[in-house]
Design an enzyme around this catalytic site. Structure first.
Site, PDB file in Angstrom:
ATOM      1  CD  GLU A 176      -3.062   1.205   2.787  1.00  0.00           C
ATOM      2  OE1 GLU A 176      -2.237   0.344   4.146  1.00  0.00           O
ATOM      3  OE2 GLU A 176      -2.988   2.136   2.769  1.00  0.00           O
ATOM      4  CE  LYS A 218      -6.370   0.007   2.065  1.00  0.00           C
ATOM      5  NZ  LYS A 218      -6.401  -0.422   3.072  1.00  0.00           N
TER       6      LYS A 218
HETATM    7  C1  5MM Z   1      -4.901   4.676   4.158  1.00  0.00           C
HETATM    8  O1  5MM Z   1      -5.401   3.913   4.792  1.00  0.00           O
HETATM    9  C2  5MM Z   1      -5.385   2.640   4.824  1.00  0.00           C
HETATM   10  C3  5MM Z   1      -7.126   2.298   4.434  1.00  0.00           C
HETATM   11  O2  5MM Z   1      -8.113   3.122   5.418  1.00  0.00           O
HETATM   12  P1  5MM Z   1      -8.497   4.417   4.368  1.00  0.00           P
HETATM   13  O3  5MM Z   1      -9.758   3.675   3.378  1.00  0.00           O
HETATM   14  O4  5MM Z   1      -9.833   4.796   6.027  1.00  0.00           O
HETATM   15  O5  5MM Z   1      -7.751   5.725   3.768  1.00  0.00           O
HETATM   16  C4  5MM Z   1      -5.686   1.709   6.494  1.00  0.00           C
HETATM   17  O6  5MM Z   1      -5.770   0.180   5.996  1.00  0.00           O
HETATM   18  C5  5MM Z   1      -4.175   2.804   7.182  1.00  0.00           C
HETATM   19  O7  5MM Z   1      -3.541   1.364   6.594  1.00  0.00           O
HETATM   20  C6  5MM Z   1      -4.805   1.325   8.407  1.00  0.00           C
HETATM   21  O8  5MM Z   1      -6.464   2.145   8.924  1.00  0.00           O
HETATM   22  C7  5MM Z   1      -3.815   1.998   9.474  1.00  0.00           C
HETATM   23  O9  5MM Z   1      -3.029   2.630   9.892  1.00  0.00           O
HETATM   24  P2  5MM Z   1      -2.223   3.297  10.676  1.00  0.00           P
HETATM   25  O10 5MM Z   1      -2.633   4.588  11.147  1.00  0.00           O
HETATM   26  O11 5MM Z   1      -2.748   2.858  12.168  1.00  0.00           O
HETATM   27  O12 5MM Z   1      -1.185   2.969  10.229  1.00  0.00           O
END
Ligand code: 5MM
Length: 330
Positions: A176, A218
């Site tokens: 991602e 991703k």
């Molecule tokens: C960008 O964040 C990921 C996708 O979420 P959205 O659809 O809300 O954009 C998400 O998987 C993110 O990687 C996780 O929430 C983990 O985030 P943190 O900041 O806790 O590593």
């Protein structure tokens, strides 16, 4: 087809996608607090149970990305979350990056941590029921200055090392490299940055001899910056997103999932629908689906407020959004 490729492909079952429920302790705390919900380990467990315990989620979800602590927790039904999801045909995965920190040579940019003890953690997560993993890198746009080539290169290098380790451990890697929606940039700039980010990433994956067939990308959609004052139409987003992906992503990967990135639930649903429609009209070599966190959780969180009495209404809102996002896949 080997097992990893089969697992990766099964995440793209028709009409299904991924719930990203992998918020770290810090992110989950901020998220719960922003809805006026109490924080702490038990509230995080209830937050996960709100979503995982909703009846019928297996109609829309092929997999759920968990945070590592959730692998060891039980739902209100007394079952460990990974086992309870697997029983319903939902593949459990886990976020394995250790979050970001400022880069020493470019402090306005971020580099993702977590490679040091990765092999040991992967062996553990596999035993705990995870079949796939995720690593997020963050690419920030600011005028012509950011991102620097160095930030793109260093994050790509770590994503490639991560993917190699994960495949060796017998797990599927989701990569991602998130190009942030936040900023004043144009959609054209977002598109150019995504192409550069993905081009660098796939060269690095080849250098590290990562098997393309079992990796999942991703990605962000191509959007004008959130603070740009420009509201893109779904058709504009779909065209630029698919053009950028066709330009930079090899055809052999298992598939592409989209993050929502701070879009509203409706915006993320409408943009996904336009992307799926355009992809079906043209030639896209990869299956596509969603891997949203905020866009499929926020309506439910707003109703839940951390109160047991609100669980049925919050779950109904969650299922309703899942149904819309699934329908957007066409
Ligand atoms: C960008 O964040 C990921 C996708 O979420 P959205 O659809 O809300 O954009 C998400 O998987 C993110 O990687 C996780 O929430 C983990 O985030 P943190 O900041 O806790 O590593």
């Amino acid at each position: 087809m080997n097992d990893l490729v089969a697992t990766a492909r099964s995440l793209f079952a028709p009409g299904k996608g991924l719930l990203a429920a992998d918020e770290s302790v810090h992110t989950a705390t901020v998220r719960l607090a922003s809805y006026g919900i109490a924080t702490g380990a038990e509230m995080r467990r209830q937050y996960r149970d709100l979503f995982f315990g909703a009846d019928g989620i297996e109609r829309y979800l092929s997999g759920i990305i968990l945070f590592s602590e959730t692998l060891l927790e039980k739902g209100n039904d007394g079952k460990l979350f990974p086992a309870s999801l697997a029983e319903r045909g939902i593949i459990p995965g886990v976020k394995v990056d250790g979050g970001t920190e400022p880069m020493s040579a470019s402090s306005a940019e971020l580099i993702t941590q977590g490679l040091l003890d990765l092999p040991e953690r992967l062996a553990l997560y596999r035993k705990q029921g995870a079949a796939f993993t995720k690593w997020r890198a963050v690419i920030r746009i600011d005028g012509d200055q950011l991102p620097t080539a160095m930030a793109i290169h260093e994050n790509a290098k770590r994503l490639a090392s991560y993917a190699k380790e994960v495949q060796s451990a017998g797990l599927v890697p989701i990569l991602e490299p998130e190009v942030l929606y936040e900023g004043k940039h144009s959609r054209a700039r977002a598109r150019a940055v995504l192409v550069e980010t993905l081009g660098t990433l796939f060269s690095m994956l080849d250098e590290h001899s990562v098997d393309r067939a079992s990796i999942i990308l991703k990605t962000s959609m191509v959007l004008s910056g959130k603070e740009s004052g420009k509201k893109d139409t779904p058709e504009e987003v779909a065209k630029d997103t698919l053009d950028a992906l066709r330009e930079s992503v090899p055809s052999q990967i298992a598939g592409i999932v989209f993050l929502s990135g701070g879009q509203t639930p409706d915006q993320a649903t409408e943009n996904l629908a336009a992307i799926a429609k355009l992809a079906k009209e043209g030639t896209t070599p990869w299956p596509l689906t969603f891997s949203y966190a905020r866009a499929i959780q926020e309506e439910a969180l707003a109703l839940w407020k951390g109160e047991e009495a609100n669980v049925p209404a919050a779950r109904a809102a969650f299922l309703s959004r899942l149904e819309k996002v699934s329908a957007a896949l066409g």
